[in-house]
Design a protein around this motif. Sequence first.
Motif, PDB file in Angstrom:
ATOM      1  N   VAL A 127     -21.265 -38.566  77.600  1.00 41.08           N
ATOM      2  CA  VAL A 127     -20.239 -38.663  78.651  1.00 41.08           C
ATOM      3  C   VAL A 127     -20.899 -38.841  80.017  1.00 41.08           C
ATOM      4  CG1 VAL A 127     -18.463 -37.359  79.905  1.00 41.08           C
ATOM      5  CG2 VAL A 127     -18.536 -37.278  77.411  1.00 41.08           C
ATOM      6  N   VAL A 128     -20.443 -39.851  80.761  1.00 43.26           N
ATOM      7  CA  VAL A 128     -20.921 -40.023  82.146  1.00 43.26           C
ATOM      8  C   VAL A 128     -19.756 -40.080  83.141  1.00 43.26           C
ATOM      9  CG1 VAL A 128     -23.059 -41.195  81.485  1.00 43.26           C
ATOM     10  CG2 VAL A 128     -20.993 -42.557  81.949  1.00 43.26           C
ATOM     11  N   GLY A 129     -18.526 -40.083  82.616  1.00 41.82           N
ATOM     12  CA  GLY A 129     -17.402 -40.147  83.548  1.00 41.82           C
ATOM     13  C   GLY A 129     -16.062 -40.155  82.844  1.00 41.82           C
ATOM     14  N   LEU A 130     -15.021 -40.214  83.669  1.00 40.91           N
ATOM     15  CA  LEU A 130     -13.645 -40.249  83.183  1.00 40.91           C
ATOM     16  C   LEU A 130     -12.878 -41.290  83.977  1.00 40.91           C
ATOM     17  CD1 LEU A 130     -11.334 -38.782  81.469  1.00 40.91           C
ATOM     18  CD2 LEU A 130     -10.885 -37.477  83.560  1.00 40.91           C
ATOM     19  N   ARG A 131     -12.088 -42.101  83.275  1.00 34.83           N
ATOM     20  CA  ARG A 131     -11.221 -43.080  83.950  1.00 34.83           C
ATOM     21  C   ARG A 131      -9.777 -42.575  83.874  1.00 34.83           C
ATOM     22  NH1 ARG A 131     -12.672 -48.716  82.190  1.00 34.83           N
ATOM     23  NH2 ARG A 131     -14.265 -48.328  83.786  1.00 34.83           N
ATOM     24  N   THR A 132      -9.103 -42.538  85.025  1.00 40.34           N
ATOM     25  CA  THR A 132      -7.695 -42.130  85.045  1.00 40.34           C
ATOM     26  C   THR A 132      -6.846 -43.224  85.669  1.00 40.34           C
ATOM     27  OG1 THR A 132      -7.909 -41.058  87.222  1.00 40.34           O
ATOM     28  CG2 THR A 132      -8.286 -39.672  85.268  1.00 40.34           C
ATOM     29  N   GLU A 133      -5.587 -43.244  85.272  1.00 44.86           N
ATOM     30  CA  GLU A 133      -4.608 -44.130  85.921  1.00 44.86           C
ATOM     31  C   GLU A 133      -3.703 -43.284  86.802  1.00 44.86           C
ATOM     32  OE1 GLU A 133      -1.140 -47.473  84.987  1.00 44.86           O
ATOM     33  OE2 GLU A 133      -1.850 -46.165  83.367  1.00 44.86           O
ATOM     34  N   LEU A 139     -13.366 -26.052  92.592  1.00 43.66           N
ATOM     35  CA  LEU A 139     -12.453 -26.294  91.482  1.00 43.66           C
ATOM     36  C   LEU A 139     -11.283 -27.121  92.009  1.00 43.66           C
ATOM     37  CD1 LEU A 139     -11.380 -23.647  88.829  1.00 43.66           C
ATOM     38  CD2 LEU A 139      -9.935 -25.553  89.480  1.00 43.66           C
ATOM     39  N   PHE A 140     -11.236 -28.375  91.595  1.00 42.83           N
ATOM     40  CA  PHE A 140     -10.214 -29.315  92.071  1.00 42.83           C
ATOM     41  C   PHE A 140      -9.057 -29.373  91.074  1.00 42.83           C
ATOM     42  CE2 PHE A 140     -14.249 -30.622  93.822  1.00 42.83           C
ATOM     43  CZ  PHE A 140     -13.960 -31.046  95.115  1.00 42.83           C
ATOM     44  N   LEU A 141      -7.824 -29.255  91.573  1.00 45.20           N
ATOM     45  CA  LEU A 141      -6.636 -29.446  90.744  1.00 45.20           C
ATOM     46  C   LEU A 141      -6.020 -30.787  91.116  1.00 45.20           C
ATOM     47  CD1 LEU A 141      -5.084 -25.856  91.038  1.00 45.20           C
ATOM     48  CD2 LEU A 141      -6.341 -26.791  89.089  1.00 45.20           C
ATOM     49  N   HIS A 142      -6.111 -31.752  90.192  1.00 43.65           N
ATOM     50  CA  HIS A 142      -5.610 -33.109  90.448  1.00 43.65           C
ATOM     51  C   HIS A 142      -4.303 -33.336  89.699  1.00 43.65           C
ATOM     52  CE1 HIS A 142      -9.594 -34.247  92.028  1.00 43.65           C
ATOM     53  NE2 HIS A 142     -10.128 -33.701  90.949  1.00 43.65           N
ATOM     54  N   PHE A 143      -3.315 -33.905  90.388  1.00 43.88           N
ATOM     55  CA  PHE A 143      -2.055 -34.260  89.747  1.00 43.88           C
ATOM     56  C   PHE A 143      -1.855 -35.776  89.824  1.00 43.88           C
ATOM     57  CE2 PHE A 143      -1.811 -29.889  91.078  1.00 43.88           C
ATOM     58  CZ  PHE A 143      -1.359 -29.270  89.915  1.00 43.88           C
ATOM     59  N   PHE A 144      -0.934 -36.274  88.998  1.00 46.31           N
ATOM     60  CA  PHE A 144      -0.640 -37.720  88.945  1.00 46.31           C
ATOM     61  C   PHE A 144      -1.879 -38.542  88.573  1.00 46.31           C
ATOM     62  CE2 PHE A 144       2.331 -35.939  92.173  1.00 46.31           C
ATOM     63  CZ  PHE A 144       3.500 -36.057  91.424  1.00 46.31           C
ATOM     64  N   GLU A 145      -2.726 -37.990  87.701  1.00 42.80           N
ATOM     65  CA  GLU A 145      -3.894 -38.711  87.194  1.00 42.80           C
ATOM     66  C   GLU A 145      -3.875 -38.626  85.674  1.00 42.80           C
ATOM     67  OE1 GLU A 145      -5.814 -40.524  88.928  1.00 42.80           O
ATOM     68  OE2 GLU A 145      -5.663 -39.793  90.998  1.00 42.80           O
ATOM     69  N   SER A 146      -3.597 -39.737  85.010  1.00 42.15           N
ATOM     70  CA  SER A 146      -3.483 -39.765  83.562  1.00 42.15           C
ATOM     71  C   SER A 146      -4.797 -40.264  82.947  1.00 42.15           C
ATOM     72  CB  SER A 146      -2.336 -40.695  83.143  1.00 42.15           C
ATOM     73  OG  SER A 146      -2.236 -40.743  81.743  1.00 42.15           O
ATOM     74  N   PRO A 147      -5.505 -39.442  82.163  1.00 32.85           N
ATOM     75  CA  PRO A 147      -6.774 -39.877  81.562  1.00 32.85           C
ATOM     76  C   PRO A 147      -6.548 -41.044  80.598  1.00 32.85           C
ATOM     77  CG  PRO A 147      -6.515 -37.492  81.406  1.00 32.85           C
ATOM     78  CD  PRO A 147      -5.195 -38.042  81.821  1.00 32.85           C
ATOM     79  N   THR A 148      -7.306 -42.110  80.787  1.00 35.09           N
ATOM     80  CA  THR A 148      -7.161 -43.283  79.914  1.00 35.09           C
ATOM     81  C   THR A 148      -8.417 -43.551  79.093  1.00 35.09           C
ATOM     82  OG1 THR A 148      -7.901 -44.765  81.687  1.00 35.09           O
ATOM     83  CG2 THR A 148      -5.524 -44.403  81.475  1.00 35.09           C
ATOM     84  N   GLU A 149      -9.576 -43.061  79.568  1.00 32.19           N
ATOM     85  CA  GLU A 149     -10.819 -43.306  78.823  1.00 32.19           C
ATOM     86  C   GLU A 149     -11.905 -42.336  79.292  1.00 32.19           C
ATOM     87  OE1 GLU A 149     -14.050 -46.912  77.908  1.00 32.19           O
ATOM     88  OE2 GLU A 149     -12.292 -47.318  79.165  1.00 32.19           O
ATOM     89  N   ILE A 150     -12.688 -41.846  78.330  1.00 32.21           N
ATOM     90  CA  ILE A 150     -13.890 -41.093  78.680  1.00 32.21           C
ATOM     91  C   ILE A 150     -15.047 -42.083  78.655  1.00 32.21           C
ATOM     92  CG2 ILE A 150     -15.419 -39.190  78.023  1.00 32.21           C
ATOM     93  CD1 ILE A 150     -12.986 -37.849  76.720  1.00 32.21           C
ATOM     94  N   LEU A 151     -15.748 -42.165  79.764  1.00 34.86           N
ATOM     95  CA  LEU A 151     -16.799 -43.181  79.918  1.00 34.86           C
ATOM     96  C   LEU A 151     -18.135 -42.642  79.416  1.00 34.86           C
ATOM     97  CD1 LEU A 151     -15.795 -44.222  83.560  1.00 34.86           C
ATOM     98  CD2 LEU A 151     -15.067 -45.294  81.416  1.00 34.86           C
ATOM     99  N   GLY A 152     -18.886 -43.500  78.734  1.00 32.74           N
ATOM    100  CA  GLY A 152     -20.151 -43.044  78.173  1.00 32.74           C
ATOM    101  C   GLY A 152     -21.284 -44.038  78.351  1.00 32.74           C
ATOM    102  N   GLU A 153     -22.482 -43.508  78.286  1.00 29.91           N
ATOM    103  CA  GLU A 153     -23.717 -44.311  78.237  1.00 29.91           C
ATOM    104  C   GLU A 153     -24.647 -43.653  77.232  1.00 29.91           C
ATOM    105  OE1 GLU A 153     -25.558 -44.730  82.067  1.00 29.91           O
ATOM    106  OE2 GLU A 153     -23.829 -45.785  82.910  1.00 29.91           O
ATOM    107  N   ASP A 154     -25.228 -44.465  76.344  1.00 29.39           N
ATOM    108  CA  ASP A 154     -26.129 -43.943  75.304  1.00 29.39           C
ATOM    109  C   ASP A 154     -25.478 -42.811  74.506  1.00 29.39           C
ATOM    110  OD1 ASP A 154     -28.125 -45.702  76.229  1.00 29.39           O
ATOM    111  OD2 ASP A 154     -28.776 -44.240  77.741  1.00 29.39           O
ATOM    112  N   GLY A 155     -24.173 -42.952  74.271  1.00 25.81           N
ATOM    113  CA  GLY A 155     -23.467 -41.968  73.448  1.00 25.81           C
ATOM    114  C   GLY A 155     -23.092 -40.686  74.157  1.00 25.81           C
TER     115      GLY A 155
END
Length: 454
Positions: free
Chosen positions: A285-291, A267-283
């Motif tokens: 979820v395959v990932g998350l993009r953070t800034e 269980l990872f607790l990440h700070f200073f990562e702002s979600p900007t987009e949920i990435l998808g393929e064929d409708g």
Amino acid sequence: MSRPLRVAIVGAGPAGIYAADALLKSAVAVEPGVSIDLFERMPAPFGLIRYGVAPDHPRIKGIINALHQVLDKPQIRLFGNVDYPGDINLDDLRAFYDAVIFSTGATADRALDIPGIDLDGSYGAADFVSWYDGHPDVPRTWPLEAEKVAVLGVGNVALDVARILAKTADELLPTEIPANVYDGIKANKALEVHVFGRRGPAQAKFSPMELRELDHSPNIEVIVDPEDIDYDDGSIATRRGNKQADMVAKTLENWAIRDVGDRPHKLFLHFFESPTEILGEDGKVVGLRTERTTLDGTGNVKGTGEFKDWDLGAVYRAVGYLSDKLPKLPWDMETGTVPDKAGRVMEETGEHLQSAYVTGWIRRGPVGLIGHTKGDANETVASLLDDHANGRLHTPVSPGPEAVDAFLAERNVRFTTWDGWYRLDAAEKALGEPQGRERVKLVEREDMLRASGA
């Protein structure tokens, strides 16, 4: 007034029950007396404690014992499985009561406006909480197919969701989880859970005890990146002025400097990562993009323009709850609350909507712990009693308690009672007994109604 003050409370969670308690402790309760009816859309009382608190938190559920003592009082009646406004609306309530207090809480998920939020595999935390808490109005199954899962948010709900996703079904078996939830979690494929916060450790909204509980599981390895331990002047000021924030930061610091152990679920607790987009393929979820963000000196953050893509199969947003709009009451779209002054419902004209009051999350939004609603209820009840003392309440046409029973009977509403809760309680405890468990929660509404003798 020669008869008791008649008050309806819509919502039998902690906020509503605390309001009833405040009324019972008032001078009016002595002379001429109070008569309180609680209306609850679920067949069972206790609201968020039954359907919002994680099952592995029996300590918080202990609050039910205190609420029990209030509902045991003879001046209170419970009408469960009664929907506002479907079964009874504001005009109906005005016919029977001098005043109405709304304490309906918040059960929906606040929106998060980023691309990909509607992909298959993107979920609201509130829906997931309702599923694992055995809420009768949600599906009985939950797709737990992803090996890597994201939770967006750094409040206690995010911690609950992350912990339930990371625990094993057998760890949760001693709790009251229903069979369908045990089976669902047993099939859970998640091996990594990643919790993302936009700001730093000093700004996390976790309770210190809830945070430390993450590390108590023999199956969960909590991991914090040392690079995420960072403070600016604003953060240091927060730690100095807020003991809880300081305790949270210290716990996170200790986890950041220790060696990573070998517990099977990470269980990872990440700070200073702002979600900007949920990435998808064929409708899906395959990932998350953070800034990546950085502190700006005040405790707030700004974007750095550095983006990272995380390989993830599901995303849960835990960015806050939202109340449902209540018909016939004014509404603040932005906050998802009923506008009020000291608990009095205020119309757009600035006038008090006569005899209408609010308390709890429907009044101030979904913030604070369960106990915080007590002060809220006291203020609202003080306003109601002031209006009563000064002749500002309206006069109901049918104030006799039997008129409510007749009304519900005429509408063919199957309602549960406080005695019915005792029957349901006994039925759930009997279900748990053969397995050595305190109780097993009944999930189907019809089963709850039958056990309650509705």
